[in-house]
Scaffold this active site. Sequence first.
Site, PDB file in Angstrom:
ATOM      1  N   ARG A  19      21.640 -53.516 -44.343  1.00 18.13           N
ATOM      2  CA  ARG A  19      22.554 -53.503 -45.472  1.00 18.13           C
ATOM      3  C   ARG A  19      22.159 -52.234 -46.238  1.00 18.13           C
ATOM      4  O   ARG A  19      22.185 -51.167 -45.661  1.00 18.13           O
ATOM      5  CB  ARG A  19      22.479 -54.792 -46.296  1.00 18.13           C
ATOM      6  CG  ARG A  19      23.749 -54.983 -47.157  1.00 18.13           C
ATOM      7  CD  ARG A  19      23.772 -56.280 -47.955  1.00 18.13           C
ATOM      8  NE  ARG A  19      22.911 -56.231 -49.129  1.00 18.13           N
ATOM      9  CZ  ARG A  19      22.817 -57.201 -50.023  1.00 18.13           C
ATOM     10  NH1 ARG A  19      23.524 -58.324 -49.877  1.00 18.13           N
ATOM     11  NH2 ARG A  19      22.017 -57.097 -51.068  1.00 18.13           N
ATOM     12  N   LYS A  38      23.202 -63.961 -60.399  1.00 15.84           N
ATOM     13  CA  LYS A  38      24.497 -63.710 -59.757  1.00 15.84           C
ATOM     14  C   LYS A  38      25.516 -64.828 -59.964  1.00 15.84           C
ATOM     15  O   LYS A  38      26.686 -64.565 -60.179  1.00 15.84           O
ATOM     16  CB  LYS A  38      24.241 -63.567 -58.255  1.00 15.84           C
ATOM     17  CG  LYS A  38      24.850 -62.368 -57.616  1.00 15.84           C
ATOM     18  CD  LYS A  38      24.509 -62.361 -56.138  1.00 15.84           C
ATOM     19  CE  LYS A  38      23.333 -61.471 -55.827  1.00 15.84           C
ATOM     20  NZ  LYS A  38      23.047 -61.404 -54.378  1.00 15.84           N
TER      21      LYS A  38
HETATM   22  C1  LIG Z   1      21.602 -61.529 -54.210  1.00 16.81           C
HETATM   23  C2  LIG Z   1      20.470 -60.639 -54.191  1.00 16.81           C
HETATM   24  C3  LIG Z   1      19.184 -61.137 -54.411  1.00 16.81           C
HETATM   25  C4  LIG Z   1      18.912 -62.611 -54.582  1.00 16.81           C
HETATM   26  O1  LIG Z   1      19.149 -63.284 -53.378  1.00 16.81           O
HETATM   27  P1  LIG Z   1      18.893 -64.843 -53.225  1.00 16.81           P
HETATM   28  O2  LIG Z   1      18.930 -65.072 -51.761  1.00 16.81           O
HETATM   29  O3  LIG Z   1      19.997 -65.503 -53.951  1.00 16.81           O
HETATM   30  O4  LIG Z   1      17.574 -65.121 -53.821  1.00 16.81           O
HETATM   31  C5  LIG Z   1      18.139 -60.236 -54.427  1.00 16.81           C
HETATM   32  N1  LIG Z   1      18.332 -58.915 -54.241  1.00 16.81           N
HETATM   33  C6  LIG Z   1      19.556 -58.392 -54.030  1.00 16.81           C
HETATM   34  C7  LIG Z   1      19.697 -56.929 -53.833  1.00 16.81           C
HETATM   35  C8  LIG Z   1      20.660 -59.240 -53.984  1.00 16.81           C
HETATM   36  O5  LIG Z   1      21.868 -58.719 -53.777  1.00 16.81           O
END
Ligand SMILES: *Cc1c(COP(=O)(O)O)cnc(C)c1O
Length: 357
Positions: free
Chosen positions: A129, A36
Site C-alpha cells: 500500500r 477513523k
Molecule cells: C486505519 C489505519 C490504522 C489503524 O488500523 P486498525 O487496523 O483499525 O488498527 C493505522 N494506520 C493507518 C495508516 C491506517 O490507515
Amino acid sequence: MTCPRLEIDLDKITHNTRVLVGECKKFGIGIVGITKVSSGMKELVEAIVDGGINIIGESRIGSLKKLKDLDIKKMMIRLPMPSEAKDVVTYSDISLNSELETIIRLSEEAIKLKKKHKVILMIDVGDLREGCFGDDEIFGMVGRILELEGVELIGVGTNLSCFGGIIPSEDNLNTLINIKNQIEERYDIHIPIVSGGNSSSLHLIQNKKIPKGINQLRLGTSLILGTVEINNSRMENTYNDAFKLVTEIIEIKNKPSIPIGQIARDSFGQVPAFEDKGIRKRAICAIGKQDIDIEWMEPQDKDIYILGASSDHLIVDVTDSKIKYGVGNNIVFIMDYVSILNAMTSEHVKKVFFKSE
Ligand SMILES: *Cc1c(COP(=O)(O)O)cnc(C)c1O
C-alpha cells in the site's frame, strides 16, 4: 426512540483502550488512537482519549476539522493530498508521508503559518500500500526532507495487512528498525519514533515477539472491538459489543424460502442462490446497504439470522426465535468493523452515546 440508531457504549471503548495502552506499555510502545470510525464525533474520540491516549490519528481532514477544539496531539494518517497541505498543517501536528512533493508543500504551508510540522516517513516493507520502496528512494528522500525548514522528520513507519494482506512479523518490522538505524547513522540524526503498524501487529504483543525498537503502534479497530485480526482472537479482558444497531421491523410475513419465477441478478449485480427450507417467517428491517455491511454484523438474538439486504431493506429469518416479533418491534445487531464504519458515516443512522459503568 428514533430508528435505526447506533447505541455506543463509551465506557466499553474507554475500557478496551485502557487495556491495550497497558499491554503495549509493557513493551515500551505508545499508542496512537486511530479514530477513523468516529467521523469526527467528539464523544467517541474523547472515550478513546480517556483510556490513556496522548495522540489521536485521523484519516480525513473533515474529521480533523470537527475536532479542532480538542486539546490533544493529532496525526493525519492517510497520505495528504498535496491540495490539502494547508489544512493538514493547520489541523494536525504530525502526518504520515511518502512523497517528497507533498512534504515540500507541507513545509511551505508550515513556514507561512509559522509552524514546524512533524513528518513520519512511511516505508513499504512488503504490503504494497503506501510507503517508500527501496534504499535509494528512502535515503535520497531523507536527505531532501532534512533540508526543508518547515518540517521535522520525527520517525519512520510502516503499514501492513491492508492491501497485500502481509502479516506483520519480526522480520518485516526488523527491516523497518534497520532502516531507521541506517538513517540515523548516515545523517547523524536521532529518529525518535518507529511506528510499527496497525491493529494487525497486536499478535506480536500477544506472543511477546514484537521487536525491540518498535515504539509506536497506531490502533483503531482493536480499541473499539478488542480484536487481534491476524489470529482471529481478542485481547483478554476487552469488549466486542460496544456498538449495537437497533432497527425497526416494517414487514413480517411467512413466505417460501425460494423466490418464485426466473432468477437473474439482484439489485447489486449478484445472482443469488437459495436453499429450500420451506415456509419461513421473515422480517424486513428498515436499514440497508447504504448504512451497513451484512458480512460485518450479527443479530443479538442467536436464534435468528440475516438472509440478505438491498439498499434500504434488511431481511432476517426469525422463524426459530423464542421472541414473538411484530411490525414496529426492534431487532438488535452487534456490529463489527466495516458495519460500524458505514453506520457511523451514514446520516440516516442516529448515534446514541451512553456510559454503562
Ligand atoms: C486505519 C489505519 C490504522 C489503524 O488500523 P486498525 O487496523 O483499525 O488498527 C493505522 N494506520 C493507518 C495508516 C491506517 O490507515
